[in-house]
Design a protein around this motif. Structure first.
Motif, PDB file in Angstrom:
ATOM      1  N   THR A 114       0.771  -1.226   0.091  1.00 40.72           N
ATOM      2  CA  THR A 114       0.052  -0.122   0.146  1.00 40.72           C
ATOM      3  C   THR A 114       0.834   1.267   0.036  1.00 40.72           C
ATOM      4  O   THR A 114       0.147   2.221   0.142  1.00 40.72           O
ATOM      5  CB  THR A 114      -0.874   0.032   1.212  1.00 40.72           C
ATOM      6  N   SER A 115       2.177   1.166   0.129  1.00 41.97           N
ATOM      7  CA  SER A 115       2.952   2.480  -0.079  1.00 41.97           C
ATOM      8  C   SER A 115       3.362   2.795  -1.585  1.00 41.97           C
ATOM      9  O   SER A 115       4.094   3.574  -1.637  1.00 41.97           O
ATOM     10  CB  SER A 115       4.298   2.159   0.315  1.00 41.97           C
ATOM     11  N   GLN A 116       2.435   2.045  -2.383  1.00 41.94           N
ATOM     12  CA  GLN A 116       2.800   2.105  -4.021  1.00 41.94           C
ATOM     13  C   GLN A 116       1.553   2.757  -4.449  1.00 41.94           C
ATOM     14  O   GLN A 116       0.220   2.338  -4.197  1.00 41.94           O
ATOM     15  CB  GLN A 116       2.876   0.774  -4.831  1.00 41.94           C
ATOM     16  N   ILE A 117       1.630   4.043  -4.666  1.00 41.29           N
ATOM     17  CA  ILE A 117       0.308   4.809  -5.002  1.00 41.29           C
ATOM     18  C   ILE A 117      -0.792   4.040  -6.239  1.00 41.29           C
ATOM     19  O   ILE A 117      -1.762   4.292  -6.062  1.00 41.29           O
ATOM     20  CB  ILE A 117       0.603   6.291  -5.324  1.00 41.29           C
ATOM     21  N   VAL A 118       0.336   3.605  -6.943  1.00 43.92           N
ATOM     22  CA  VAL A 118      -0.768   2.748  -8.077  1.00 43.92           C
ATOM     23  C   VAL A 118      -1.759   1.828  -7.534  1.00 43.92           C
ATOM     24  O   VAL A 118      -2.839   1.682  -8.134  1.00 43.92           O
ATOM     25  CB  VAL A 118       0.272   2.307  -9.063  1.00 43.92           C
ATOM     26  N   ILE A 119      -1.349   1.097  -6.403  1.00 41.38           N
ATOM     27  CA  ILE A 119      -2.074  -0.012  -5.955  1.00 41.38           C
ATOM     28  C   ILE A 119      -3.245   0.767  -5.145  1.00 41.38           C
ATOM     29  O   ILE A 119      -4.693   0.276  -5.453  1.00 41.38           O
ATOM     30  CB  ILE A 119      -1.397  -0.578  -4.722  1.00 41.38           C
TER      31      ILE A 119
END
Lengths: 252, 190
Positions: A114-119
């Protein structure tokens, strides 16, 4: 070299494990994809094993699994009512996926999905379009009453409607950035303080003594981050429930 | 102090790195979460894993947990019902017991009263019988006394005449005529 060791961004690097290229797109199986699989296996397997015995008097694991289930059910029912329970499988899956993903991310060396904004954007858009489609299917054009609050004087109605429309369409942004930024910032902060411990520790006896303070900070922040991991999973799922309520009851 | 230096450390390397990356490798070294190179991969794998998880939750977990909870609710409701039924039974049993106790008490009272009445009646009867027999005996005795008295009284005349004849014989030395003595006795007795 030293900058590399204390680089707090390093943890967010995506590494290709199995390169897959289809039609010019990089669809490689990365370390993040691996952890998505791990999260799903942990969440699904954990819940399955915990509740497989179906005991009337639950053990500890079954209690926790049932608590998660009933907590999600109560969350959805309180915001969207009984009609909203059609979306319960989605909300339960979403909440458990985010909760486990955030908590798995708390382990050292484990990437936080969840630290990947695309997710987070993808998930937020899924919620957004689900709400919109469900609302349109259910209420047709009456769904757009969502933008026209009742009991507003006609003079300021255009302004209110404009604000409502903007707030509706910016929902995926706030919805996704909230989770992403919390996870990103938390993990960066922990790594920064951990970097201090490392840097000060190389400076000799005085440095080691001085490293105690950031070490205490890291411990405190880790505890806080575990809280935030659970909290943000809850907030994300909760907002999804509130948006679903709009699809079911568009009139304010 | 810690906060400012932390900011310095977080922003400085990433900013320079990103700039260098943009310059040298055409975006490969951008701040990873914003690096579009992996967006398709991330979205694809998220879709695969999340849809798989969703289907698993919907097909396997929800029925499993849902049925467990439902079963538990049924069991608890059933047990509560059973408890309520048992309580009712217990209440009924207590009521029946009390009713029976009251009946028994009433019955006992009745028996006691009857026994007392019977005893009293019998005593009264006995008393009456005894009284009657006593009265009969009394009457009998009185009759006998009367008859004895009458016969005694009847003999008194002849005894007195005899006695008077003997006394007259002694005094006068010769017998007196009976008729005279009888007349004399009769006169004396009257």
């Amino acid at each position: 070299m030293a900058a590399d060791k204390v680089d707090p961004i390093h943890q967010f690097h995506i590494n290709t494990l199995v390169p897959i290229h289809v039609g010019g797109y990089d669809l490689s199986f990365t370390n993040y994809a691996l952890f998505m699989v791990i999260v799903v296996l942990l969440a699904g397997g954990g819940l399955y094993l915990a509740t497989a015995s179906r005991r009337v008097i639950p053990g500890r694991a079954q209690s926790i699994a049932e608590m998660c289930y009933e907590f999600s059910a109560a969350m959805l029912k309180d915001s969207a009512g009984n009609e909203g329970m059609r979306f319960f499988p989605f909300i339960f899956a979403l909440f458990m996926f985010l909760l486990v993903a955030n908590l798995v991310g708390m382990f050292p060396y484990f990437p936080t999905i969840t630290s990947q904004i695309v997710i987070t954007v993808t998930l937020a858009l899924v919620v957004f379009f689900m709400v919109m489609i469900a609302g349109l299917v259910r209420h047709g054009l009456h769904f757009f009453k969502l933008f026209v609050p009742s009991g507003i004087p006609v003079v300021i109605l255009p302004l209110v409607v404009a604000i409502e429309i903007i707030s509706f369409f910016t929902r995926p942004v706030s919805h996704s950035v909230r989770l992403f930024a919390n996870m990103l910032a938390g993990h960066i902060t922990i790594k920064v303080f951990a970097g201090f411990v490392f840097s000060l520790g190389t400076l000799g006896a005085l440095g080691i003594a001085g490293a105690i303070l950031p070490l205490v900070m890291v411990i405190g922040l880790s505890a806080l981050e575990i809280l935030i991991a659970a909290l943000q999973a809850y907030v994300f799922a909760m907002l999804a429930c509130i948006y679903i309520n709009d699809a079911i009851h568009p009139g304010h | 102090m810690f906060v400012t230096s932390a900011y310095a450390q977080t922003t400085a390397p990433s900013a320079t790195e990103a700039h260098e990356g943009v310059a040298a490798h055409g975006g490969n070294e951008a701040f990873p979460p914003f690096d579009p190179q992996f967006f398709p991969s991330q979205i694809l794998w998220l879709a695969i894993t999340f849809i798989a998880f969703y289907v698993f939750v919907k097909r396997v977990l929800m029925p499993q947990i849902g049925s467990t909870l439902e079963h538990r609710r049924h069991t608890i409701a059933g047990n509560l019902e059973e408890a309520a039924r048992m309580k009712e039974e217990a209440d009924a049993a207590i009521a029946a017991y009390e009713q029976e106790l009251a009946d028994a008490r009433a019955h006992a009272h009745e028996i006691a009263t009857k026994a007392r009445d019977e005893a009293r009646a019998k005593a009264e009867d006995d008393r009456r019988k005894v009284e009657a027999s006593l009265e009969a005996k009394l009457a009998d005795s009185e009759k006998r006394i009367a008859s004895v008295k009458a016969s005694a009284m009847k003999d008194v005349g002849s005894i007195a005449e005899e006695t008077a004849a003997h006394i007259v014989e002694r005094l006068l030395g010769g017998p007196a005529p009976k008729s005279d003595i009888a007349a004399a006795v009769k006169a004396a007795r009257e």
